[in-house]
Design a protein around this motif. Structure first.
Motif, PDB file in Angstrom:
ATOM      1  N   LEU A  74       0.817  -0.985   0.214  1.00  0.00           N
ATOM      2  CA  LEU A  74      -0.014  -0.145  -0.101  1.00  0.00           C
ATOM      3  C   LEU A  74       0.756   1.139   0.111  1.00  0.00           C
ATOM      4  O   LEU A  74       1.773   1.269   0.634  1.00  0.00           O
ATOM      5  N   ARG A  75       0.527   2.070  -0.770  1.00  0.00           N
ATOM      6  CA  ARG A  75       1.330   3.511  -0.838  1.00  0.00           C
ATOM      7  C   ARG A  75       1.610   4.135   0.469  1.00  0.00           C
ATOM      8  O   ARG A  75       2.618   4.949   0.656  1.00  0.00           O
ATOM      9  N   LEU A  76       0.338   4.291   1.079  1.00  0.00           N
ATOM     10  CA  LEU A  76       0.185   4.832   2.359  1.00  0.00           C
ATOM     11  C   LEU A  76       0.453   3.911   3.640  1.00  0.00           C
ATOM     12  O   LEU A  76       0.216   4.537   4.738  1.00  0.00           O
ATOM     13  N   GLY A  77       0.762   2.762   3.278  1.00  0.00           N
ATOM     14  CA  GLY A  77       0.612   1.830   4.660  1.00  0.00           C
ATOM     15  C   GLY A  77      -0.832   1.370   4.953  1.00  0.00           C
ATOM     16  O   GLY A  77      -1.595   2.164   4.499  1.00  0.00           O
ATOM     17  N   GLN A  78      -0.895   0.800   5.896  1.00  0.00           N
ATOM     18  CA  GLN A  78      -2.491   0.391   6.108  1.00  0.00           C
ATOM     19  C   GLN A  78      -2.886   1.295   6.905  1.00  0.00           C
ATOM     20  O   GLN A  78      -4.098   1.723   6.662  1.00  0.00           O
ATOM     21  N   ASP A  79      -2.477   2.132   8.262  1.00  0.00           N
ATOM     22  CA  ASP A  79      -2.794   3.229   8.657  1.00  0.00           C
ATOM     23  C   ASP A  79      -3.090   4.326   7.870  1.00  0.00           C
ATOM     24  O   ASP A  79      -4.425   4.976   7.968  1.00  0.00           O
ATOM     25  N   GLY A  80      -2.366   4.800   6.987  1.00  0.00           N
ATOM     26  CA  GLY A  80      -2.574   5.691   6.268  1.00  0.00           C
ATOM     27  C   GLY A  80      -3.634   5.383   5.123  1.00  0.00           C
ATOM     28  O   GLY A  80      -4.631   6.315   4.906  1.00  0.00           O
ATOM     29  N   THR A  81      -3.968   4.415   4.644  1.00  0.00           N
ATOM     30  CA  THR A  81      -4.956   3.779   4.003  1.00  0.00           C
ATOM     31  C   THR A  81      -6.313   4.195   4.312  1.00  0.00           C
ATOM     32  O   THR A  81      -7.218   4.339   4.181  1.00  0.00           O
ATOM     33  N   GLU A  85      -4.579   3.456 -11.216  1.00  0.00           N
ATOM     34  CA  GLU A  85      -3.763   4.652 -10.778  1.00  0.00           C
ATOM     35  C   GLU A  85      -4.303   5.152  -9.548  1.00  0.00           C
ATOM     36  O   GLU A  85      -3.556   5.713  -8.688  1.00  0.00           O
ATOM     37  N   ALA A  86      -5.590   5.150  -9.357  1.00  0.00           N
ATOM     38  CA  ALA A  86      -6.411   5.752  -8.129  1.00  0.00           C
ATOM     39  C   ALA A  86      -6.409   4.821  -6.916  1.00  0.00           C
ATOM     40  O   ALA A  86      -6.870   5.440  -5.773  1.00  0.00           O
ATOM     41  N   ALA A  87      -6.049   3.735  -7.085  1.00  0.00           N
ATOM     42  CA  ALA A  87      -6.027   2.450  -5.752  1.00  0.00           C
ATOM     43  C   ALA A  87      -5.101   2.933  -4.887  1.00  0.00           C
ATOM     44  O   ALA A  87      -3.859   3.768  -5.258  1.00  0.00           O
ATOM     45  N   PRO A  88      -5.026   2.196  -3.855  1.00  0.00           N
ATOM     46  CA  PRO A  88      -4.051   2.477  -2.782  1.00  0.00           C
ATOM     47  C   PRO A  88      -2.671   1.913  -2.950  1.00  0.00           C
ATOM     48  O   PRO A  88      -1.851   2.007  -2.039  1.00  0.00           O
ATOM     49  N   TYR A  89      -2.579   0.967  -4.033  1.00  0.00           N
ATOM     50  CA  TYR A  89      -1.577   0.117  -3.957  1.00  0.00           C
ATOM     51  C   TYR A  89      -0.257   1.004  -4.592  1.00  0.00           C
ATOM     52  O   TYR A  89      -0.566   1.784  -5.436  1.00  0.00           O
ATOM     53  N   ASP A  90       0.985   0.627  -4.201  1.00  0.00           N
ATOM     54  CA  ASP A  90       2.290   1.061  -5.089  1.00  0.00           C
ATOM     55  C   ASP A  90       2.539   0.136  -6.093  1.00  0.00           C
ATOM     56  O   ASP A  90       2.902  -0.980  -6.061  1.00  0.00           O
TER      57      ASP A  90
END
Length: 325
Positions: free
Chosen positions: A144-151, A235-240
């Motif tokens: 996840l781009r922002l990690g679990q907590d950020g997501t 592109e808009a998903a939370p994944y890196d």
């Protein structure tokens, strides 16, 4: 049944060949990856969730009511009927409607009602974020781009407005009650709207299900729309997804939200144009109001959409009776 726009063998073989070349180009990269056993988090979706092989996409049809001359090799193809001259065939919408009555009604209802509703442009692709909310088991192996907590924080700071059941059904249990409304399969025709990315991608599915009633060129147009929408979806998903050269549209920011909506509006316009073309090719030209105007929560009332549908069906019935008389 009356035929229209008959094609001689030379003409339809040229169209078939052009279609096959275009389909092969569209699926080349996927087929190459498949030979290597290589997975792709963006593009595999077009061939797994939509479980149609490149061979399905490659098969060309002329569309309902279009007679193919000198086409005896298609005489036993499903939903083809004999044409008006020897060795000719015509894709038969009436036969499809009799054999697949429930499917035909569902597809027509979804296409007409979706086209008649105003688009909603306030979801910002958060359905993908809701699918990983407060859950360590993710549908993709990418981080996840922002990690679990950020997501989780992005989900909690935004309003979930998903209108598409086939996205909603993958929400995590904690995300389900956060959506503006609970969705069900039975409600799908009443809730689909042109701003929804997944409703746009599903045009490929509906075109495939209609088989020979949809011209091959139009089928490939729906596939191309699904492909383009799928990229924005990821592109808009939370994944890196940087390992696959996917540049994020960061919908957690105002700039990312604005870019998402800009592209979403374009897809809504393209989707409604394809809905009209599909209905025209399948059932003949019937006027259907089309709306993709921006109303944050604006959707035509069920009564209004039903009026549109009933009027279209009435017009279609008149045309059918006239053709049969």
């Amino acid at each position: 049944m009356s035929a229209s726009s008959p094609l001689d063998r030379t003409a339809w073989l040229l169209r078939e060949s052009a279609h096959q070349e275009r389909a092969d180009a569209l699926t080349f990269a996927h087929r190459e990856r498949a030979t290597r056993g290589e997975k792709h988090p963006v593009w595999d979706f077009l061939h797994t969730y939509y479980s149609y092989s490149p061979a399905h996409l490659r098969r060309w049809h002329p569309g309902a009511g279009v007679q193919l001359n000198d086409a005896s090799e298609r005489s036993d193809w499903r939903w083809y009927a004999p044409g008006l001259v020897p060795n000719s065939v015509i894709p038969d919408a009436d036969a499809f409607g009799r054999e697949k009555a429930q499917l035909a009604e569902l597809v027509e209802r979804i296409l007409r009602r979706t086209a008649a509703r105003s688009g909603q442009f306030g979801c910002f692709g958060l359905h993908e974020w809701a699918m990983v909310y407060r859950d360590d088991a993710h549908r993709h192996p990418a981080p996840l781009r922002l990690g679990q907590d950020g997501t989780d924080a992005v989900v909690e700071s935004n309003d979930l407005r998903c209108t598409h059941f086939d996205a909603f059904r993958f929400f995590t249990p904690d995300a389900v009650p956060r959506n503006r409304q609970l969705l069900s399969r039975a409600d799908q025709p009443e809730l689909e709207q042109p701003g929804c990315l997944h409703a746009g991608m599903d045009l490929y599915k509906w075109a495939m299900k209609l088989g020979p009633l949809i011209p091959g060129e139009l089928l490939l147009d729906t596939f191309e729309l699904a492909r383009d929408i799928r990229l924005l979806d990821m592109e808009a998903a939370p994944y890196d997804l940087s390992a696959w050269n996917v540049v994020p549209v960061p919908i957690e920011t105002p700039e990312g939200k604005a870019e998402y909506v800009r592209q979403q509006r374009g897809f809504a316009e393209r989707g409604n144009a394809l809905r009209t073309r599909m209905l025209d090719a399948w059932l003949g030209p019937v006027s259907v109001p089309v709306s993709v105007s921006s109303q944050d929560a604006g959707v035509q009332s069920a009564h209004g959409a039903q009026t549109v549908l009933d009027a279209a069906r009435s017009s279609r019935s008149v045309m059918t009776r006239s053709a049969a008389s």
